[in-house]
Write an enzyme that holds these catalytic residues in place. Structure first.
Site, mmCIF file in Angstrom:
data_model
loop_
_atom_site.group_PDB
_atom_site.id
_atom_site.type_symbol
_atom_site.label_atom_id
_atom_site.label_comp_id
_atom_site.label_asym_id
_atom_site.label_seq_id
_atom_site.Cartn_x
_atom_site.Cartn_y
_atom_site.Cartn_z
ATOM 1 N N CYS A 1 0.876 -1.172 0.000
ATOM 2 C CA CYS A 1 0.000 0.000 0.000
ATOM 3 C C CYS A 1 0.916 1.226 0.000
ATOM 4 O O CYS A 1 2.137 1.096 0.024
ATOM 5 C CB CYS A 1 -0.994 -0.016 1.152
ATOM 6 S SG CYS A 1 -0.311 0.171 2.802
ATOM 7 N N CYS B 1 -2.463 1.525 -4.238
ATOM 8 C CA CYS B 1 -1.244 2.217 -4.662
ATOM 9 C C CYS B 1 -1.122 2.276 -6.181
ATOM 10 O O CYS B 1 -0.070 2.598 -6.714
ATOM 11 C CB CYS B 1 -0.008 1.593 -4.027
ATOM 12 S SG CYS B 1 0.204 -0.145 -4.341
ATOM 13 N N CYS C 1 3.578 -0.773 -8.359
ATOM 14 C CA CYS C 1 4.222 -2.069 -8.161
ATOM 15 C C CYS C 1 4.784 -2.552 -9.496
ATOM 16 O O CYS C 1 4.048 -2.677 -10.474
ATOM 17 C CB CYS C 1 3.198 -3.073 -7.617
ATOM 18 S SG CYS C 1 3.921 -4.596 -7.014
#
Length: 137
Positions: A11, A85, A89
């Site tokens: 997150c 988020c 990633c």
């Protein structure tokens, strides 16, 4: 997936949702799963309301600290679970990516964090059934 699957929870601040998810997975799956958590922009400390909410269910995350998301953490994980988020990633072939839509507990009191904690537990229980079910005797 290896004999012992590895899960990375991500997150933004690695201070609430990902910390609670990592704690639930460690608590419920024990040593059947390798657990990591990280943040795209880690905070200074774990959210006190998240610490209190987890303490209420017998899980102590008070000693945890937010960690920065690294490419290595993603490479070393079989399952990468993001929570609010976006696309921060890194994506690698052969990895499984999930995005759990969860409210952000930042700035909220423990009463508002409890339902998020409980929703995370339910999601983690489902994940365990998929990747690391209890061994049958």
């Amino acid at each position: 997936m290896a004999d012992k699957p590895s899960v990375l929870f991500v997150c933004v601040h690695n201070a609430g949702r990902s910390q609670m998810a990592a704690a639930w997975l460690s608590h419920l799956a024990g040593d059947r799963v390798e657990v990591r958590s990280a943040g795209s922009n880690p905070g200074d400390a774990v959210n006190p309301a998240a610490v209190e909410a987890m303490t209420e269910v017998g899980i102590d995350i008070s000693a945890e600290t937010p960690k920065i998301l690294t490419v290595d953490a993603v490479k070393e994980s079989d399952v990468c679970i993001t929570m609010g988020c976006g696309d921060t990633c890194p994506v690698f072939p052969g990895k499984r990516y999930l995005d759990w839509k969860l409210e952000d507990p930042a700035g909220r009191g423990v009463a508002a964090v409890r339902p998020i904690r409980d929703e995370i537990k339910t999601l983690v229980e489902g994940l365990i059934k998929e990747i690391a079910p209890e061994p049958t005797p």
